[in-house]
Design an enzyme around this catalytic site. Sequence first.
Site, PDB file in Angstrom:
ATOM      1  N   HIS A  51      -6.124  -5.750   3.383  1.00 14.55           N
ATOM      2  CA  HIS A  51      -5.125  -4.704   3.578  1.00 14.55           C
ATOM      3  C   HIS A  51      -4.617  -4.723   5.015  1.00 14.55           C
ATOM      4  O   HIS A  51      -5.369  -4.424   5.940  1.00 14.55           O
ATOM      5  CB  HIS A  51      -5.730  -3.332   3.258  1.00 14.55           C
ATOM      6  CG  HIS A  51      -6.029  -3.145   1.800  1.00 14.55           C
ATOM      7  ND1 HIS A  51      -5.372  -2.237   1.020  1.00 14.55           N
ATOM      8  CD2 HIS A  51      -6.900  -3.793   0.975  1.00 14.55           C
ATOM      9  CE1 HIS A  51      -5.824  -2.316  -0.226  1.00 14.55           C
ATOM     10  NE2 HIS A  51      -6.759  -3.247  -0.276  1.00 14.55           N
ATOM     11  N   CYS A  97       0.838  -1.194   0.000  1.00 15.39           N
ATOM     12  CA  CYS A  97       0.000   0.000   0.000  1.00 15.39           C
ATOM     13  C   CYS A  97       0.877   1.250   0.000  1.00 15.39           C
ATOM     14  O   CYS A  97       1.771   1.410   0.822  1.00 15.39           O
ATOM     15  CB  CYS A  97      -0.892  -0.029   1.231  1.00 15.39           C
ATOM     16  SG  CYS A  97      -1.415   1.582   1.809  1.00 15.39           S
ATOM     17  N   GLU A  98       0.613   2.125  -0.966  1.00 11.92           N
ATOM     18  CA  GLU A  98       1.472   3.305  -1.106  1.00 11.92           C
ATOM     19  C   GLU A  98       1.223   4.343  -0.015  1.00 11.92           C
ATOM     20  O   GLU A  98       2.033   5.246   0.175  1.00 11.92           O
ATOM     21  CB  GLU A  98       1.275   3.944  -2.487  1.00 11.92           C
ATOM     22  CG  GLU A  98      -0.110   4.515  -2.721  1.00 11.92           C
ATOM     23  CD  GLU A  98      -0.287   5.025  -4.145  1.00 11.92           C
ATOM     24  OE1 GLU A  98       0.620   4.817  -4.974  1.00 11.92           O
ATOM     25  OE2 GLU A  98      -1.339   5.624  -4.421  1.00 11.92           O
ATOM     26  N   HIS A  99       0.137   4.228   0.699  1.00 15.32           N
ATOM     27  CA  HIS A  99      -0.132   5.202   1.761  1.00 15.32           C
ATOM     28  C   HIS A  99       0.600   4.853   3.053  1.00 15.32           C
ATOM     29  O   HIS A  99       0.911   5.742   3.838  1.00 15.32           O
ATOM     30  CB  HIS A  99      -1.637   5.292   2.048  1.00 15.32           C
ATOM     31  CG  HIS A  99      -2.424   5.740   0.870  1.00 15.32           C
ATOM     32  ND1 HIS A  99      -3.600   5.131   0.465  1.00 15.32           N
ATOM     33  CD2 HIS A  99      -2.171   6.713  -0.038  1.00 15.32           C
ATOM     34  CE1 HIS A  99      -4.045   5.736  -0.618  1.00 15.32           C
ATOM     35  NE2 HIS A  99      -3.207   6.695  -0.951  1.00 15.32           N
ATOM     36  N   HIS A 100       0.812   3.564   3.294  1.00 19.46           N
ATOM     37  CA  HIS A 100       1.400   3.152   4.571  1.00 19.46           C
ATOM     38  C   HIS A 100       2.650   2.289   4.434  1.00 19.46           C
ATOM     39  O   HIS A 100       3.283   1.962   5.426  1.00 19.46           O
ATOM     40  CB  HIS A 100       0.356   2.376   5.391  1.00 19.46           C
ATOM     41  CG  HIS A 100      -0.887   3.160   5.666  1.00 19.46           C
ATOM     42  ND1 HIS A 100      -2.049   3.012   4.923  1.00 19.46           N
ATOM     43  CD2 HIS A 100      -1.149   4.117   6.578  1.00 19.46           C
ATOM     44  CE1 HIS A 100      -2.958   3.848   5.370  1.00 19.46           C
ATOM     45  NE2 HIS A 100      -2.453   4.538   6.376  1.00 19.46           N
TER      46      HIS A 100
HETATM   47 ZN   LIG Z   1      -2.680   1.578   3.533  1.00 19.95          ZN
END
Ligand SMILES: [Zn+2]
Length: 184
Positions: free
Chosen positions: A144, A75-78
């Site tokens: 996720h 995941c590119e956000h985390h």
């Molecule tokens: Zn994420």
Amino acid sequence: MNEDRLKSAASAFLESIGDDPNREGLKDTPDRFATACKKLYSGYAMKPEDVLTVFDDEKYDEMIVVKDIEFYSMCEHHIIPFFGKAHIGYIPDGKIIGLSKIPRMVEIFSRRLQNQERLTSQIAASLNDLLKPKGVGVILEAKHLCMMARGVEKQNSVVTTSSVTGIFKSNMNTRSEFLRHIER
Ligand SMILES: [Zn+2]
């Protein structure tokens, strides 16, 4: 990929969270991290047209479905993994690819920092570009860890995304045939 910078980033990270990068269990961690990154982010160095052999002049014109393709992405956000299964179908229009190349396609786009929506549409778009088929359908089901491990709502739920082109978009029967293959 810059291995030295990956190693120093890992050491800095270990220190930043309050751990001791020099203690026994962690002393090889930056090395192992850099090695793991080579696999986890190998997609950046790959292009679909490099690994996909296309066969021309094929007469087969029924739906081809490959389901339950396991994938792992980040995941590119985390920078935390999300993973699950991809189901891919297409109806050829003179061109087909080797069946083993379809999971390869998933690999190319999943081994990067991603979000599930983009991953889904990139797989569909590149199959569409390479094969110029009558249509493509891609469905991804994923869990996720960034949601599960952080304890946010929908902790254990599966996120489903889909991307369809051509006849998979315009024809209801084609779309339901695809879904029947997957549910089987
Ligand atoms: Zn994420």
